[in-house]
Design a protein around this motif. Structure first.
Motif, short mmCIF file in Angstrom:
data_model
loop_
_atom_site.label_atom_id
_atom_site.label_comp_id
_atom_site.label_asym_id
_atom_site.label_seq_id
_atom_site.Cartn_x
_atom_site.Cartn_y
_atom_site.Cartn_z
N LYS A 41 -5.08 1.02 -2.89
CA LYS A 41 -4.85 -0.13 -3.76
C LYS A 41 -4.17 -1.26 -3.01
O LYS A 41 -4.61 -2.42 -3.07
CB LYS A 41 -3.99 0.30 -4.95
CG LYS A 41 -3.64 -0.81 -5.89
CD LYS A 41 -2.71 -0.32 -6.99
CE LYS A 41 -2.14 -1.50 -7.72
NZ LYS A 41 -0.72 -1.45 -7.85
N GLU A 42 -3.13 -0.95 -2.26
CA GLU A 42 -2.40 -1.99 -1.52
C GLU A 42 -3.23 -2.55 -0.38
O GLU A 42 -3.11 -3.72 -0.04
CB GLU A 42 -1.07 -1.44 -1.01
CG GLU A 42 -0.09 -1.21 -2.13
CD GLU A 42 1.21 -0.61 -1.65
OE1 GLU A 42 1.38 -0.44 -0.42
OE2 GLU A 42 2.05 -0.31 -2.50
N GLY A 43 -4.08 -1.73 0.24
CA GLY A 43 -4.97 -2.22 1.29
C GLY A 43 -5.97 -3.24 0.75
O GLY A 43 -6.24 -4.25 1.39
N GLY A 44 -6.50 -2.97 -0.43
CA GLY A 44 -7.41 -3.93 -1.06
C GLY A 44 -6.71 -5.23 -1.40
O GLY A 44 -7.27 -6.32 -1.22
N GLU A 45 -5.49 -5.13 -1.89
CA GLU A 45 -4.71 -6.34 -2.19
C GLU A 45 -4.42 -7.13 -0.92
O GLU A 45 -4.47 -8.36 -0.91
CB GLU A 45 -3.41 -5.98 -2.90
CG GLU A 45 -3.61 -5.45 -4.30
CD GLU A 45 -2.33 -4.89 -4.90
OE1 GLU A 45 -1.28 -4.91 -4.22
OE2 GLU A 45 -2.38 -4.45 -6.06
N ARG A 64 2.43 -12.64 7.40
CA ARG A 64 3.38 -12.22 6.36
C ARG A 64 2.84 -11.04 5.57
O ARG A 64 3.56 -10.07 5.31
CB ARG A 64 3.66 -13.40 5.42
CG ARG A 64 4.64 -13.06 4.34
CD ARG A 64 5.02 -14.31 3.55
NE ARG A 64 5.88 -13.95 2.46
CZ ARG A 64 5.55 -14.01 1.19
NH1 ARG A 64 4.36 -14.46 0.85
NH2 ARG A 64 6.39 -13.64 0.26
N GLU A 65 1.59 -11.09 5.18
CA GLU A 65 0.98 -10.01 4.41
C GLU A 65 0.94 -8.71 5.20
O GLU A 65 1.22 -7.64 4.67
CB GLU A 65 -0.43 -10.39 3.95
CG GLU A 65 -0.48 -11.37 2.81
CD GLU A 65 -0.27 -12.80 3.26
OE1 GLU A 65 -0.23 -13.05 4.48
OE2 GLU A 65 -0.14 -13.68 2.41
N ILE A 71 5.66 -2.60 6.09
CA ILE A 71 6.96 -2.18 5.56
C ILE A 71 6.75 -1.21 4.40
O ILE A 71 7.42 -0.18 4.32
CB ILE A 71 7.79 -3.40 5.14
CG1 ILE A 71 8.28 -4.16 6.37
CG2 ILE A 71 8.98 -2.99 4.26
CD1 ILE A 71 8.93 -5.48 6.06
N LYS A 72 5.81 -1.52 3.51
CA LYS A 72 5.53 -0.63 2.39
C LYS A 72 5.01 0.73 2.86
O LYS A 72 5.38 1.77 2.32
CB LYS A 72 4.50 -1.27 1.44
CG LYS A 72 5.04 -2.39 0.62
CD LYS A 72 3.94 -2.94 -0.27
CE LYS A 72 4.38 -4.14 -1.05
NZ LYS A 72 3.30 -4.67 -1.89
N VAL A 73 4.15 0.72 3.87
CA VAL A 73 3.60 1.97 4.39
C VAL A 73 4.72 2.85 4.96
O VAL A 73 4.80 4.05 4.66
CB VAL A 73 2.52 1.70 5.46
CG1 VAL A 73 2.18 2.95 6.24
CG2 VAL A 73 1.27 1.13 4.81
N TYR A 74 5.59 2.26 5.75
CA TYR A 74 6.68 3.04 6.34
C TYR A 74 7.69 3.50 5.30
O TYR A 74 8.23 4.61 5.39
CB TYR A 74 7.35 2.27 7.47
CG TYR A 74 6.49 2.20 8.70
CD1 TYR A 74 6.00 3.35 9.30
CD2 TYR A 74 6.14 0.98 9.26
CE1 TYR A 74 5.20 3.30 10.41
CE2 TYR A 74 5.35 0.92 10.39
CZ TYR A 74 4.87 2.08 10.95
OH TYR A 74 4.07 2.03 12.06
N LEU A 75 7.95 2.69 4.30
CA LEU A 75 8.84 3.13 3.22
C LEU A 75 8.22 4.27 2.43
O LEU A 75 8.92 5.20 2.01
CB LEU A 75 9.18 1.96 2.29
CG LEU A 75 10.16 0.94 2.85
CD1 LEU A 75 10.32 -0.23 1.88
CD2 LEU A 75 11.51 1.58 3.14
N ARG A 76 6.91 4.22 2.24
CA ARG A 76 6.22 5.31 1.55
C ARG A 76 6.30 6.60 2.36
O ARG A 76 6.53 7.68 1.82
CB ARG A 76 4.77 4.94 1.28
CG ARG A 76 4.05 5.96 0.43
CD ARG A 76 2.60 5.61 0.14
NE ARG A 76 2.44 4.31 -0.45
CZ ARG A 76 1.88 3.26 0.17
NH1 ARG A 76 1.42 3.39 1.38
NH2 ARG A 76 1.75 2.11 -0.45
N LEU A 77 6.12 6.48 3.67
CA LEU A 77 6.24 7.67 4.53
C LEU A 77 7.66 8.23 4.50
O LEU A 77 7.85 9.45 4.49
CB LEU A 77 5.84 7.32 5.96
CG LEU A 77 4.35 7.15 6.22
CD1 LEU A 77 4.11 6.70 7.65
CD2 LEU A 77 3.60 8.43 5.94
N LEU A 78 8.65 7.37 4.47
CA LEU A 78 10.03 7.82 4.36
C LEU A 78 10.26 8.55 3.04
O LEU A 78 10.89 9.61 3.01
CB LEU A 78 11.00 6.64 4.49
CG LEU A 78 12.48 6.95 4.33
CD1 LEU A 78 12.96 7.84 5.46
CD2 LEU A 78 13.27 5.67 4.26
#
Length: 124
Positions: A41-45, A64-65, A71-78
């Motif tokens: 979903k976030e990749g499509g956005e 920026r995007e 940042i979102k990917v790494y936070l999700r992995l954390l």
């Protein structure tokens, strides 16, 4: 994906006959599936925003995007690491079967991509 998840979970249950191993595998696969859905979903956005910025002729249209996406990917992995830690230490689930379930979804995506690539290669 659900077919491979069900088949793998059933196989673990039949072969090892242990509910803890079955739940470990199932929870690992469920976490991978949720991670995949949110990443998709976030990749499509991200692609939509980059396209929009490129069409607006901005100087660095994706910087920026891309940074926010990473940042979102790494936070999700954390977060997944913290969840795995909780599942292993507090609930006593088996770490190997958690990881097997988690990698099942990504292995399936890899196989589908290879099959797609081979079919494209044959058509040329």
């Amino acid at each position: 994906m659900f077919l491979s998840l069900a088949t793998g979970s059933l196989g673990v249950l039949i072969v090892f006959q242990d509910l803890k191993l079955f739940l470990s595998f199932l929870l690992g696969a469920a976490l991978a599936y949720l991670n995949f859905l949110t990443l998709k979903k976030e990749g499509g956005e991200l692609l939509a925003r980059v396209y929009q910025n490129v069409m607006s002729c901005l100087d660095r249209p994706y910087q920026r995007e891309r940074t926010l996406f990473l940042i979102k990917v790494y936070l999700r992995l954390l977060a997944i690491g913290i969840i795995f830690y909780f599942l292993i230490t507090r609930l006593g689930l088996h770490p190997v079967f958690l990881l097997l379930g988690f990698t099942l979804i990504y292995f399936q995506i890899f196989v589908v991509m290879i099959r797609f690539w081979l079919r494209k290669k044959e058509s040329f």
